[in-house]
Design a protein around this motif. Structure first.
Motif: not given
Length: 306
Positions: A148-151, A154-165, A169-175, A297-302
């Motif tokens: 759910g990395a595009a959600g 999930g997106g915050y988890a990717v960014q925070l994990a990188k900041a933690d060093g 590895v993340a999943d994503a649809a082609d789009k 299919g929502v990417r980001g928050r409403l």
């Protein structure tokens, strides 16, 4: 004050506007004039299944202006500050409100350079990602997978994990592959039921931990090394194979972690976290926002605006 809530659970159409007395901040609390409230999956679950005693108001993220400080409350905030907050909904106490009184520990200044709508997309989702990573307690250089990395979470988890060093590895649809790559994932693999198998092709021994934002549960345990851990955001707590442990988390446990919420504010200012807003709706159109979210299919928050 106006709130958006329901008296009986059901479809998005049960959401309606009510006029309720404005709260007064008690000792240890502050009062926020809410300008924006994010719409999260937890809100739709609450609306669809919670039997209310009176008016029930959803919403776990609020952003607005600090309007009052309760007696004896210790805070570095001052009236007029732009703030963001995490809300633990209870009955008529929820973020879909023109005003809300909250524990001072749940409220921090909004990041400089962004508006109320963007700020409302941060607290609950970013704190959930922070809690997930803290619960995994991986060391820099280890590998975490995120579904759910595009959600939003999930997106915050990717960014925070990188900041933690961590290596991510993340999943994503082609789009969404470009988006997830821009968020900082080191390896992006196609999302779906075979994500675990694809992870093992890249990491034969498995990843050290996994944050299951897509709620794939048993389907993704194969991605994790023997004795590793999977973070469940929906309470899944089954015994995994090969010593893989499911660890359910609940963000209300971090609702008063003021220092962690303020650190997230700083990371937004430093460019390590990217608030993502998919669309804005006037508060009166909350039903439409819920329909949109449940449609997928929502990417980001409403975000609802007051």
């Amino acid at each position: 004050m106006k709130v958006i809530g329901f008296t009986q659970p059901g479809s998005p159409d049960v959401l309606t506007a009510f006029d309720l007395p404005a709260p007064e901040p008690a000792a240890g609390e502050v009062l926020i004039r809410v300008h924006a409230a994010a719409v999260n999956p937890t809100d739709t679950v609450k609306r669809a299944g919670e039997h209310a005693d009176g008016v029930s108001v959803p919403g776990m993220d609020a952003a607005g202006i600090l309007e009052a400080i309760g007696p004896g409350t210790e805070t570095d905030l001052v009236m007029g500050d732009a703030v963001m907050a995490i809300v633990v909904p209870n009955g008529a106490h929820g973020a879909y409100s023109e005003k809300i009184a909250l524990p001072a520990e749940s409220v921090v200044r909004a990041p400089r350079g962004i508006g109320h709508v963007e700020a409302a997309s941060v607290p609950m989702n970013a704190l959930t990602a922070r809690l997930a990573l803290d619960t995994l307690a991986l060391a820099p250089g280890q590998t975490v997978a995120v579904t759910g990395a595009a959600g939003a979470m999930g997106g915050y988890a990717v960014q925070l994990a990188k900041a933690d060093g961590l290596r991510v590895v993340a999943d994503a649809a082609d789009k969404d592959k470009e988006l997830v790559t821009q968020l900082g994932a080191d390896t992006v693999l196609p999302r779906g039921a075979d994500f675990a198998e694809r992870v093992r092709e890249e990491f034969p021994d498995g990843v050290d931990g996994l944050i299951d934002g897509a709620v794939q549960e048993d389907e993704i345990t194969g991605a994790v090394r023997d004795g590793g851990a999977v973070i469940s955001v929906r309470g899944y707590d089954a015994a995994g194979e090969r010593g893989v442990e499911f660890r359910p988390i609940s963000v209300p446990s971090y609702a008063r972690e003021h220092a962690k919420l303020d650190a997230l504010r700083q990371q937004v200012e430093d460019g390590q976290l990217s608030p993502r807003v998919a669309e804005e709706f006037p508060a009166e159109q909350a039903a439409e926002a819920h329909r949109r979210l449940e449609g997928g299919g929502v990417r980001g928050r409403l975000v609802l605006t007051f």
